[in-house]
Scaffold this motif. Structure first.
Motif, PDB file in Angstrom:
ATOM      1  N   ALA A   1      22.305  28.715  33.393  1.00 56.84           N
ATOM      2  CA  ALA A   1      20.893  28.334  33.341  1.00 56.84           C
ATOM      3  C   ALA A   1      19.987  29.365  33.971  1.00 56.84           C
ATOM      4  O   ALA A   1      18.788  29.193  34.008  1.00 56.84           O
TER       5      ALA A   1
ATOM      6  N   HIS B   1      13.843  27.816  33.439  1.00 55.10           N
ATOM      7  CA  HIS B   1      15.049  27.524  32.685  1.00 55.10           C
ATOM      8  C   HIS B   1      15.127  28.460  31.505  1.00 55.10           C
ATOM      9  O   HIS B   1      14.151  28.911  30.958  1.00 55.10           O
TER      10      HIS B   1
ATOM     11  N   ASP C   1      18.939  24.860  27.302  1.00 54.39           N
ATOM     12  CA  ASP C   1      18.774  23.614  28.047  1.00 54.39           C
ATOM     13  C   ASP C   1      18.810  22.396  27.148  1.00 54.39           C
ATOM     14  O   ASP C   1      18.437  21.313  27.551  1.00 54.39           O
TER      15      ASP C   1
ATOM     16  N   ARG D   1      19.853  17.698  34.275  1.00 52.21           N
ATOM     17  CA  ARG D   1      20.578  18.963  34.181  1.00 52.21           C
ATOM     18  C   ARG D   1      19.864  20.064  34.960  1.00 52.21           C
ATOM     19  O   ARG D   1      20.488  20.885  35.621  1.00 52.21           O
ATOM     20  N   ARG D   2      18.541  20.081  34.884  1.00 52.60           N
ATOM     21  CA  ARG D   2      17.795  21.106  35.617  1.00 52.60           C
ATOM     22  C   ARG D   2      17.893  20.893  37.125  1.00 52.60           C
ATOM     23  O   ARG D   2      18.003  21.847  37.895  1.00 52.60           O
TER      24      ARG D   2
ATOM     25  N   THR E   1      21.238  22.201  38.319  1.00 50.83           N
ATOM     26  CA  THR E   1      21.305  23.651  38.475  1.00 50.83           C
ATOM     27  C   THR E   1      20.594  24.116  39.735  1.00 50.83           C
ATOM     28  O   THR E   1      20.908  25.179  40.280  1.00 50.83           O
TER      29      THR E   1
ATOM     30  N   ASP F   1       8.573  18.233  29.361  1.00 47.58           N
ATOM     31  CA  ASP F   1       9.765  18.591  28.589  1.00 47.58           C
ATOM     32  C   ASP F   1       9.637  18.075  27.176  1.00 47.58           C
ATOM     33  O   ASP F   1      10.266  17.136  26.762  1.00 47.58           O
TER      34      ASP F   1
END
Length: 619
Positions: free
Chosen positions: A29, A40, A79, A501-502, A505, A590
């Motif tokens: 990422a 990202h 992503d 998910r972000r 990371t 997003d």
């Protein structure tokens, strides 16, 4: 072979790509030159899959070909928000078409088949409780198990393949229940037409109805979660619209096959209509699930870290389910509330509408010949069942047409974050088709009202032709039911999954397992299945009070079951006012809509997809 991103020129795969240890998600990422702001990564143009829609600035010569990734290799390094092409969405959702064909066989021919074995209508309603019961228990369980699955080739595919195999076996066993009973008891000298053989045939059939429903719910839970996992947030509505279209194709094929005299055309598949249908459904389900699993890769679930420690036992399962219910996001909870009331109305229609249309067909025949022997009654009802299947075929065509056309008039709730300009396929004409103020939520609410009014109109229906017209109108409401709730929930899940998910990371601790697609969609199915138990028990009571002996004209017991269910649909339409519009849901940047210019960009995105659909090419 999965359709995946190939390694770009000059980039070498890690020598450890085939090892058992998962790749480092933080390194995947990490921003690259030209990845844009936001921290990202955005894949360069020469890393895009051929199933991703090219952006206006992309040179077609940079699109790479297909490549087979190692099952132990690194997953996609974006992503998950790259815009996918129409081909990708079709391959992603095609398995639900095969599943729908299996559903069609059970829904349109299951009741007449069980009645032909000697089951009464009142007991029939208790048999069909298998569907909602399995949906209430199986889908949350499959959701939890698949969320925690860490097999390298995906979280959902093992359940898709296992559920499909079990569905195929149970379909074939159900179709040959009479032969199984006669063959087994014949070893002990039982006569084929004896009462013991007849009773055992009913028992075998009922057992495999339960096995079939548990198996179908397994594969359905996995497919729905698979769609949510593999489609980006801004394309969740498009993905679910495609799922609705392919479901419509499955309906058409399933009901068309039921209307044709299949034993005459395909005697090698079986001696009866139901046997041939079950063979066709098994082939369709197995092939479509295999296509989705081969050509659409999942993210490597090992990137999510180790699965939570499993606490076995029934109490632990229900404890996790209730914990997840309490933590459901408000938008998803509101959608589930609508589904609870809506499916009290939908369940009787899906399971008994064939019998209702058939009753309209046989009424004048039985009135003209009231003392018809049982053998002739069976023949008349076999023809009546085909007429009922014709009604469902009209229903399928109407639903399919609505699935194609309705998205043209409704602006998507989420815009493509990378589509800053009008795309090459967009046209001003299709942009102008979007009706101002007609949101997905309002369309869903109107469809529920339309369903209720159409069912109430059965009070004035006396002929099968008029009944078929009403069934066709209901197809519009069914198209929205297959699209709206799943799109609203899927977009919410996908948005939260991208944020998770972000955060992972960035080193944040993730304790939001209750938001994952498997368990949330499982709970959504509980909201669909639990009210069907209520509808089943209520139907059994009404049948006990209102049904007449088989072969008697004027039996309107099914009609009253449908009308009582329609009252619940009106309640669902009222509850739908609590579902928030997409612009009212808190955004996260997003792929979410913006107030300024959001409708324009969403309209362009939808019209571009519509042009691609009409041309029959990928975007």
């Amino acid at each position: 072979m999965p359709l995946a991103d190939a390694d770009p020129p000059g980039r070498r795969s890690s020598p450890d790509a085939g090892s058992a240890s998962p790749p480092d998600e933080a390194s995947l990422a990490r921003p690259r030159p030209g990845s844009g702001s936001g921290g990202h990564a955005r894949a360069p143009s020469n890393e895009r899959s051929p199933l991703l829609s090219p952006r206006p600035s992309q040179d077609d010569s940079t699109v790479v070909g297909f490549d087979r990734p190692s099952l132990e290799g690194a997953p996609h390094d974006d992503d998950g928000q790259e815009t996918k092409s129409m081909l990708y969405l079709v391959l992603l959702t095609i398995s639900i078409g095969g599943l729908q064909i299996a559903w069609c066989v059970e829904l349109s021919n299951g009741t007449p088949y069980l009645l032909s074995l000697g089951l009464s209508k009142s007991l029939m309603a208790l048999v069909w409780i298998a569907g909602p019961l399995s949906g209430t228990l199986v889908q949350p369980y499959v959701g939890i198990r698949s969320d925690n699955c860490r097999i390298p080739w995906g979280k959902r595919k093992p359940f898709m393949l296992g559920g499909a195999a079990a569905t195929m076996v149970s379909l074939l066993a159900l179709a040959w229940a009479r032969e199984i009973s006669r063959g087994f008891l014949g070893v002990f000298g039982a006569a084929p037409e004896s009462e013991g053989v007849r009773t055992s045939t009913i028992v075998v059939a009922v057992v495999f109805v339960y096995v079939l429903d548990f198996s179908i719910n397994t594969v359905q839970a996995a497919i729905r979660a698979f769609i949510v996992d593999c489609a980006p947030t801004h394309q969740q509505e498009s993905a679910n619209a495609w799922a609705g279209r392919i479901t419509g194709v499955g309906n058409i094929l399933g009901y068309l096959a039921g209307y044709v005299d299949l034993p005459r055309i395909m005697p090698f598949f079986g001696r009866t209509q139901f046997q041939v249908l079950c063979v066709i459904a098994s082939i369709a389900l197995g092939s479509t699930v295999l296509v989705s699993c081969l050509f659409v890769p999942e993210r490597d679930p090992r990137l999510e870290g180790a699965a939570p420690a499993s606490r076995g036992g029934v109490l632990a399962f229900f404890r996790q389910v209730f914990s997840s219910i309490r933590r459901l996001p408000p938008q998803i909870r509101a959608v589930c509330a609508v589904q609870f009331f809506a499916w009290i109305g939908w369940f009787p229609f899906l399971f008994y509408i064939t019998t209702y249309i058939g009753q309209l067909y046989v009424n004048p025949i039985f009135a003209a010949k009231p003392d018809m022997p049982p053998e002739e009654v069976d023949v008349v009802w076999e023809k009546a069942t085909r007429v009922g299947t014709l009604a469902l075929l009209v229903f399928a065509f109407t639903s399919f047409a609505a699935n194609i056309l309705l998205p043209l008039f409704i602006a998507p709730s989420f815009a493509d974050p990378g589509a800053g300009t009008r795309t090459a396929h967009s046209t001003p004409l299709l942009d102008r088709l979007i009706v101002p103020g007609l949101t997905l939520r309002r369309t869903w609410m109107l469809s529920l009202i339309l369903y209720a009014l159409t069912i109430f109109a059965t009070l004035f229906v006396r002929t099968p032709s008029a009944g078929i017209v009403l069934v066709g109108v209901v197809g519009v409401s069914w198209a929205v039911t297959l699209w709206a709730p799943f799109a609203l929930i899927s977009a919410e899940i996908s948005k939260r999954d991208a944020l998770r998910r972000r955060a992972r990371t960035a080193g944040a601790v993730d304790d939001g397992l209750e938001d994952q697609a498997g368990i949330v969609l499982g709970l959504h199915n509980v909201a669909i299945a639990a009210p069907q138990i209520i509808a089943t028990l209520g139907s059994s009571v009404l049948f006990r009070l209102l049904q007449r002996p088989r072969g008697t004209p004027g039996d309107d017991s099914v009609g009253w079951v449908l009308r009582v269910g329609a009252l619940a649909s009106l309640a669902a339409a009222f509850v739908a006012t609590r579902v928030r519009e997409a612009d009212a849901v808190d955004g996260d940047g997003d792929g979410g809509p913006s107030k300024a210019g959001g409708d324009v960009e969403r309209g362009r995105s939808r019209s571009a997809e519509a042009v691609g659909l009409m041309r029959g090419i990928g975007a």
